[in-house]
Design a protein around this motif. Structure first.
Motif, PDB file in Angstrom:
ATOM      1  N   GLY A  23      35.034  63.798  63.906  1.00 31.29           N
ATOM      2  CA  GLY A  23      35.080  62.722  62.934  1.00 31.29           C
ATOM      3  C   GLY A  23      36.521  62.374  62.625  1.00 31.29           C
ATOM      4  N   GLU A  24      36.700  61.563  61.609  1.00 32.43           N
ATOM      5  CA  GLU A  24      38.039  61.188  61.169  1.00 32.43           C
ATOM      6  C   GLU A  24      38.258  61.699  59.763  1.00 32.43           C
ATOM      7  N   ALA A  25      39.408  62.324  59.567  1.00 27.94           N
ATOM      8  CA  ALA A  25      39.740  62.907  58.270  1.00 27.94           C
ATOM      9  C   ALA A  25      40.331  61.844  57.345  1.00 27.94           C
ATOM     10  N   ARG A  49      38.299  64.929  53.785  1.00 29.31           N
ATOM     11  CA  ARG A  49      36.881  64.589  53.904  1.00 29.31           C
ATOM     12  C   ARG A  49      36.636  64.097  55.320  1.00 29.31           C
ATOM     13  N   VAL A  50      35.641  64.696  55.982  1.00 28.38           N
ATOM     14  CA  VAL A  50      35.302  64.296  57.341  1.00 28.38           C
ATOM     15  C   VAL A  50      33.820  63.963  57.395  1.00 28.38           C
ATOM     16  N   ALA A  51      33.521  62.698  57.618  1.00 26.79           N
ATOM     17  CA  ALA A  51      32.144  62.267  57.855  1.00 26.79           C
ATOM     18  C   ALA A  51      31.904  62.392  59.359  1.00 26.79           C
ATOM     19  N   PRO A  52      30.929  63.186  59.769  1.00 22.43           N
ATOM     20  CA  PRO A  52      30.700  63.385  61.210  1.00 22.43           C
ATOM     21  C   PRO A  52      30.357  62.090  61.937  1.00 22.43           C
ATOM     22  N   ARG A  53      30.915  61.945  63.126  1.00 23.65           N
ATOM     23  CA  ARG A  53      30.547  60.857  64.040  1.00 23.65           C
ATOM     24  C   ARG A  53      29.710  61.419  65.183  1.00 23.65           C
ATOM     25  N   THR A  54      30.072  62.653  65.615  1.00 21.32           N
ATOM     26  CA  THR A  54      29.334  63.344  66.672  1.00 21.32           C
ATOM     27  C   THR A  54      29.157  64.796  66.243  1.00 21.32           C
ATOM     28  N   VAL A  55      27.954  65.321  66.432  1.00 20.87           N
ATOM     29  CA  VAL A  55      27.688  66.736  66.170  1.00 20.87           C
ATOM     30  C   VAL A  55      26.981  67.297  67.393  1.00 20.87           C
TER      31      VAL A  55
END
Length: 153
Positions: A88-90, A125-131
Motif C-alpha cells: 500500500g501507500e503510507a 497509515r497504510v490502506a492495503p491495495r494488495t494482500v
C-alpha cells in the motif's frame, strides 16, 4: 509443519483468517525504501482499524523520511508458516494530528499513546491495495486475497 501436511484454504477462508490476524496481532514488519540508500525494514506495533494499518515511530526516523519520499511500502506479519504480505501507500500523520478514534484505539491496544510523547512521533497509515496470504507451497497459487483495494472471495 511440513508443506505436505497443509490443507489448502479457499480464498474466503484465507481472507477471514487474515482479517482475524490483523485484528489480534501486535507486531508487523514495515519495509520502506529511499531512492539513494535502498531498502529499510523495521518491526513496529500496529493497529488494524478495519480499513487500514496504523503504526507509529519517531518523527525523525529513517522510516518516516523514506515514506515521505516514497510512500509505496510493504508490510509483513511475522510468521513464515502463515504468511501475510500487504502492499500500500503510507500516509504520514504527526501524532497530534491523528484522528482521535485511531489514536485512542492505538493507546488502548498498547497502553501507550504517542500523541504528546517526546521526542515527537509520527503515525503511518497504510490502506492495503494488495494482500497476499499463504501457508506453504500448496497455497502459493491463488495467494492474492485483495487486489486493487478490494477483498476477494
Amino acid at each position: 509443519m511440513r508443506a505436505t501436511e497443509i490443507t489448502r484454504r479457499e480464498t474466503a477462508e484465507r481472507r477471514r483468517e487474515t482479517l482475524e490476524r490483523l485484528s489480534s496481532e501486535r507486531d508487523i514488519w514495515l519495509s520502506t525504501a529511499h531512492p539513494d540508500h535502498g531498502p529499510h525494514q523495521v518491526p513496529l506495533w500496529f493497529l488494524w482499524d478495519g480499513q487500514a494499518v496504523w503504526m507509529c515511530t519517531g518523527a525523525n526516523s529513517a522510516t518516516v523520511r523514506n515514506a515521505r519520499k516514497e510512500p509505496r511500502v510493504r508490510l509483513a506479519l511475522p510468521d513464515a508458516m502463515d504468511v501475510v504480505l500487504i502492499q500500500g501507500e503510507a500516509e504520514c500523520h504527526p501524532a497530534p494530528d491523528v484522528p482521535k478514534e485511531a489514536a485512542d484505539a492505538f493507546a488502548r491496544k498498547f497502553g501507550w499513546g504517542p500523541r504528546s510523547a517526546k521526542p515527537p512521533y509520527t503515525y503511518l497509515r497504510v490502506a492495503p491495495r494488495t494482500v497476499r496470504a499463504w501457508r506453504g507451497e500448496p497455497e502459493l497459487r491463488g495467494r492474492v486475497v485483495m487486489r486493487e483495494g478490494v477483498w476477494l472471495g
